[in-house]
Design a protein around this motif. Structure first.
Motif, PDB file in Angstrom:
ATOM      1  N   UNK A 195      -0.866  20.854  -8.028  1.00  0.00           N
ATOM      2  CA  UNK A 195      -0.083  21.354  -6.905  1.00  0.00           C
ATOM      3  C   UNK A 195       0.735  22.594  -7.278  1.00  0.00           C
ATOM      4  N   UNK A 196       0.727  22.929  -8.552  1.00  0.00           N
ATOM      5  CA  UNK A 196       1.564  24.034  -9.005  1.00  0.00           C
ATOM      6  C   UNK A 196       0.809  25.363  -8.961  1.00  0.00           C
ATOM      7  N   UNK A 197       1.514  26.408  -8.640  1.00  0.00           N
ATOM      8  CA  UNK A 197       0.906  27.741  -8.623  1.00  0.00           C
ATOM      9  C   UNK A 197       0.406  28.145  -9.998  1.00  0.00           C
ATOM     10  N   UNK A 198       1.060  27.601 -11.043  1.00  0.00           N
ATOM     11  CA  UNK A 198       0.703  27.987 -12.407  1.00  0.00           C
ATOM     12  C   UNK A 198      -0.572  27.306 -12.901  1.00  0.00           C
ATOM     13  N   UNK A 199      -1.056  26.297 -12.192  1.00  0.00           N
ATOM     14  CA  UNK A 199      -2.276  25.611 -12.636  1.00  0.00           C
ATOM     15  C   UNK A 199      -3.476  26.555 -12.463  1.00  0.00           C
ATOM     16  N   UNK A 200      -4.463  26.486 -13.388  1.00  0.00           N
ATOM     17  CA  UNK A 200      -5.644  27.354 -13.242  1.00  0.00           C
ATOM     18  C   UNK A 200      -6.245  27.254 -11.843  1.00  0.00           C
ATOM     19  N   UNK A 201      -6.607  28.406 -11.309  1.00  0.00           N
ATOM     20  CA  UNK A 201      -7.091  28.476  -9.933  1.00  0.00           C
ATOM     21  C   UNK A 201      -6.090  29.133  -9.017  1.00  0.00           C
ATOM     22  N   UNK A 202      -4.796  29.067  -9.396  1.00  0.00           N
ATOM     23  CA  UNK A 202      -3.714  29.832  -8.757  1.00  0.00           C
ATOM     24  C   UNK A 202      -3.629  29.604  -7.246  1.00  0.00           C
ATOM     25  N   UNK A 203      -2.926  28.550  -6.892  1.00  0.00           N
ATOM     26  CA  UNK A 203      -2.707  28.265  -5.467  1.00  0.00           C
ATOM     27  C   UNK A 203      -1.340  28.814  -5.057  1.00  0.00           C
ATOM     28  N   UNK A 204      -1.364  29.877  -4.256  1.00  0.00           N
ATOM     29  CA  UNK A 204      -0.127  30.468  -3.742  1.00  0.00           C
ATOM     30  C   UNK A 204       0.076  29.977  -2.322  1.00  0.00           C
ATOM     31  N   UNK A 205       1.189  29.298  -2.066  1.00  0.00           N
ATOM     32  CA  UNK A 205       1.416  28.736  -0.740  1.00  0.00           C
ATOM     33  C   UNK A 205       2.911  28.495  -0.519  1.00  0.00           C
ATOM     34  N   UNK A 206       3.536  29.292   0.320  1.00  0.00           N
ATOM     35  CA  UNK A 206       4.951  29.034   0.641  1.00  0.00           C
ATOM     36  C   UNK A 206       5.157  27.663   1.282  1.00  0.00           C
ATOM     37  N   UNK A 207       4.197  27.211   2.095  1.00  0.00           N
ATOM     38  CA  UNK A 207       4.324  25.886   2.709  1.00  0.00           C
ATOM     39  C   UNK A 207       4.313  24.798   1.632  1.00  0.00           C
ATOM     40  N   UNK A 208       3.442  24.965   0.643  1.00  0.00           N
ATOM     41  CA  UNK A 208       3.407  24.019  -0.465  1.00  0.00           C
ATOM     42  C   UNK A 208       4.745  24.021  -1.208  1.00  0.00           C
ATOM     43  N   UNK A 209       5.289  25.231  -1.433  1.00  0.00           N
ATOM     44  CA  UNK A 209       6.555  25.326  -2.150  1.00  0.00           C
ATOM     45  C   UNK A 209       7.655  24.575  -1.409  1.00  0.00           C
ATOM     46  N   UNK A 210       7.698  24.742  -0.083  1.00  0.00           N
ATOM     47  CA  UNK A 210       8.748  24.094   0.704  1.00  0.00           C
ATOM     48  C   UNK A 210       8.620  22.572   0.662  1.00  0.00           C
ATOM     49  N   UNK A 211       7.377  22.094   0.763  1.00  0.00           N
ATOM     50  CA  UNK A 211       7.179  20.641   0.748  1.00  0.00           C
ATOM     51  C   UNK A 211       7.460  20.054  -0.633  1.00  0.00           C
ATOM     52  N   UNK A 212       7.072  20.766  -1.669  1.00  0.00           N
ATOM     53  CA  UNK A 212       7.376  20.280  -3.015  1.00  0.00           C
ATOM     54  C   UNK A 212       8.881  20.231  -3.257  1.00  0.00           C
ATOM     55  N   UNK A 213       9.577  21.253  -2.768  1.00  0.00           N
ATOM     56  CA  UNK A 213      11.033  21.271  -2.930  1.00  0.00           C
ATOM     57  C   UNK A 213      11.671  20.088  -2.201  1.00  0.00           C
ATOM     58  N   UNK A 214      11.159  19.806  -1.012  1.00  0.00           N
ATOM     59  CA  UNK A 214      11.676  18.678  -0.234  1.00  0.00           C
ATOM     60  C   UNK A 214      11.365  17.358  -0.942  1.00  0.00           C
ATOM     61  N   UNK A 215      10.171  17.262  -1.466  1.00  0.00           N
ATOM     62  CA  UNK A 215       9.762  16.043  -2.163  1.00  0.00           C
ATOM     63  C   UNK A 215      10.589  15.824  -3.432  1.00  0.00           C
ATOM     64  N   UNK A 216      11.060  16.912  -3.986  1.00  0.00           N
ATOM     65  CA  UNK A 216      11.824  16.834  -5.230  1.00  0.00           C
ATOM     66  C   UNK A 216      13.291  16.490  -5.016  1.00  0.00           C
ATOM     67  N   UNK A 217      13.752  16.601  -3.792  1.00  0.00           N
ATOM     68  CA  UNK A 217      15.186  16.412  -3.564  1.00  0.00           C
ATOM     69  C   UNK A 217      15.510  15.239  -2.646  1.00  0.00           C
ATOM     70  N   UNK A 218      14.548  14.816  -1.863  1.00  0.00           N
ATOM     71  CA  UNK A 218      14.815  13.677  -0.990  1.00  0.00           C
ATOM     72  C   UNK A 218      14.988  12.406  -1.816  1.00  0.00           C
ATOM     73  N   UNK A 219      15.882  11.551  -1.380  1.00  0.00           N
ATOM     74  CA  UNK A 219      16.099  10.302  -2.103  1.00  0.00           C
ATOM     75  C   UNK A 219      15.569   9.083  -1.350  1.00  0.00           C
ATOM     76  N   UNK A 220      15.429   9.200  -0.024  1.00  0.00           N
ATOM     77  CA  UNK A 220      14.948   8.066   0.757  1.00  0.00           C
ATOM     78  C   UNK A 220      13.443   7.875   0.540  1.00  0.00           C
ATOM     79  N   UNK A 221      13.019   6.701   0.070  1.00  0.00           N
ATOM     80  CA  UNK A 221      11.594   6.496  -0.227  1.00  0.00           C
ATOM     81  C   UNK A 221      10.671   6.738   0.969  1.00  0.00           C
ATOM     82  N   UNK A 222      11.071   6.304   2.159  1.00  0.00           N
ATOM     83  CA  UNK A 222      10.219   6.490   3.337  1.00  0.00           C
ATOM     84  C   UNK A 222      10.092   7.968   3.688  1.00  0.00           C
ATOM     85  N   UNK A 223      11.188   8.698   3.580  1.00  0.00           N
ATOM     86  CA  UNK A 223      11.142  10.137   3.860  1.00  0.00           C
ATOM     87  C   UNK A 223      10.282  10.856   2.827  1.00  0.00           C
ATOM     88  N   UNK A 224      10.355  10.418   1.589  1.00  0.00           N
ATOM     89  CA  UNK A 224       9.537  11.046   0.546  1.00  0.00           C
ATOM     90  C   UNK A 224       8.048  10.786   0.805  1.00  0.00           C
TER      91      UNK A 224
END
Length: 534
Positions: free
Chosen positions: A452-481
């Motif tokens: 899911x990372x941009x740095x992984x071989x194949x280079x996936x650039x996606x602002x939408x991915x970045x936003x969702x990963x950031x949300x997934x990294x900060x949410x604490x509620x299991x259902x919301x995650x």
């Protein structure tokens, strides 16, 4: 967790009592080709025994043993026996402390980390807060978890030798999870050391110490008598690491047939991956064990999004629309017992994160849709370079039937079958491939997926991915995650940075004298494996 061990019928070992219920499900599904399924219990192996040399054959010993210098987890097999992180994962994907004693959430993104007392490195240096800071600063330079943790971290400060304050720019429930791949090394070795300068002499805190290492040669580990183990039951990376064998020797054997012969001849104890074609013959042969692990390995291709024909999303969608995954997985693995066809990026074995979100077009071949997408992409039949290797059946197996299906859909695949090391090397060069085979291991949390990372071989650039990963990294509620992860998996199926064919069950061959309470540990943790000395 599913395990299926098919030793000779006189020797039934390796299946823990806790797995019997899951193994029973295999019986009900009629998994054994001869109508039987071995489901022995650990009691068949008797009490754990110390002593002996555990010899493990690998298709190739790691060219790099520094876990910070390679993103390929198969190369971490040495580090898993020698090094330890602050937190780690069990075979059932639970996360717990290892070198950490406690982690207290002070609120506002501030955490107090306390280290276990009395831990030393294998060179005799005490393990302190300074080592944590140096190791984490180097960990921050790595793709995947390290870069994610870096993006969340404001500061790491030592309070004293065994206490640190970690300050994140936002509260995150992921701190222990992101630390599960941060192996601790002495500050004297790793402080200010770039990851492009790999260490060749691992010095860590684990139950085994590195005695000798040669790239493409044997790697020898000896039990480290100074190891301070936990007093809780061992399971994967958690709990007691018992170092039953006096010595572990990793030896390279590129060919699966050679590893099988060596195991059956008693020259090695764990022969690594076994061809699925050999499952029944090994099971009935009586001189070795065929061990099916839980279904955790996602057979995958990763597309080159940086340049070339596959950088066009319509081409990637055409790829998906052309493929019948049922036929591909059956052709690849030969027996439905060995795999499942599922679009969930994290398979059912990790039930917390398994989901069908976004998989509406998965395994729904549609040649009319393929033609429309190829026209949209402007594809003229040019060869598409697919890198794969026979050294891993979960990589190579799907490639041939997929190549044939793609040909029938008008997509011209130039399948380049090379050695595994070359795939790993070439996939970092975007001019060298259009797609490459890979395998997605099962992770405790989707944030850990390097794909899911941009740095992984194949280079996936996606602002939408970045936003969702950031949300997934900060949410604490299991259902919301979970809901956020479902959005992210849906995005993956829309943008297709990679494509999963299905989930296979790793198949291993071991000598009959090999025992372990948790068979899935045979995938890479060997300290709790013991040898029958009788």
């Amino acid at each position: 967790m599913r395990h299926d061990v098919r030793p000779n019928r006189r020797v039934r070992r390796l299946i823990p009592l806790a797995a019997l219920a899951a193994a029973s499900a295999l019986v009900l599904s009629g998994c054994g080709a001869d109508g039987t399924t071995s489901t022995g219990s650990i009691s068949d192996g008797g009490e754990p025994q110390a002593g002996g040399t555990l010899t493990v054959a690998l298709s190739a010993t790691p060219s790099i043993i520094d876990p910070f210098a390679t993103s390929l987890q198969a190369d971490w097999v040495i580090a898993r026996q020698v090094c330890e992180p602050l937190f780690d994962v069990s075979t059932s994907f639970e996360i717990g402390p290892v070198l950490a004693k406690d982690l207290v959430d002070n609120g506002g993104g501030s955490y107090t980390l306390t280290l276990r007392d009395g831990v030393t490195f294998q060179d005799g240096e005490p393990f302190t807060s300074a080592d944590v800071i140096a190791s984490l600063n180097r960990y921050f330079l790595t793709p995947g978890n390290g870069s994610i943790l870096k993006s969340l971290t404001t500061s790491i400060e030592a309070v004293d030798d065994t206490t640190l304050t970690i300050t994140l720019n936002t509260p995150s429930p992921l701190l222990p999870t992101l630390l599960t791949t941060a192996y601790m090394m002495p500050a004297s070795v790793v402080k200010d050391r770039p990851i492009t300068d790999p260490v060749s002499d691992l010095v860590c805190t684990g139950p085994y110490k590195l005695t000798s290492y040669a790239a493409d040669g044997d790697v020898v580990l000896d039990r480290w008598d100074g190891y301070k183990k936990l007093d809780t039951p061992g399971d994967g990376g958690l709990g007691a690491k018992n170092a039953y064998a006096d010595q572990i020797v990793f030896t390279p054997m590129p060919e699966a047939s050679t590893r099988r012969q060596a195991t059956e001849a008693g020259q090695v104890d764990i022969g690594g991956s076994l061809s699925y074609d050999d499952y029944d013959s090994v099971s009935s042969g009586g001189v070795a064990q065929a061990v099916l692990l839980s279904p955790t390995s996602g057979s995958t291709v990763v597309f080159n999004k940086a340049q070339g024909i596959m950088s066009n999303v319509a081409m990637r969608q055409a790829f998906l629309a052309a493929l019948n995954m049922d036929d591909i997985m059956l052709a690849a693995f030969g027996n439905p017992e060995f795999y499942s066809v599922d679009g969930s990026i994290i398979p059912e074995v990790n039930s917390t994160w398994a989901t069908d979100a976004g998989t509406e077009n998965y395994n729904k071949p549609d040649l009319d849709r393929v033609k429309k997408l190829l026209d949209e992409a402007g594809y003229k039949g040019e060869p598409i370079r697919w890198l794969t290797t026979k050294e891993d059946p979960s990589w190579y197996g799907p490639s041939l039937p997929a190549q044939q299906q793609l040909k029938e859909a008008g997509i011209n695949i130039d399948l380049q079958v090379i050695d595994r090391a070359s795939v790993i090397q070439l996939r970092t060069d975007p001019t060298a491939f259009d797609l490459f085979s890979s395998g997605i291991p099962t992770y405790a949390d989707p944030v850990l997926l390097p794909y899911l990372q941009q740095t992984f071989p194949g280079t996936w650039v996606s602002p939408d991915r970045d936003a969702l990963l950031a949300k997934l990294s900060t949410e604490s509620d299991p259902a919301a995650r979970k809901a956020t992860w479902e959005q992210l998996q849906t995005l993956v199926y829309e943008d297709l940075p990679f494509l999963k064919f299905g989930t296979s069950r790793p198949l291993l061959i071991t000598a009959n004298r090999v025992h372990t309470e948790h068979p899935d540990e045979l995938a890479g943790w060997y300290y709790n494996t013991w040898l029958d000395q009788s």
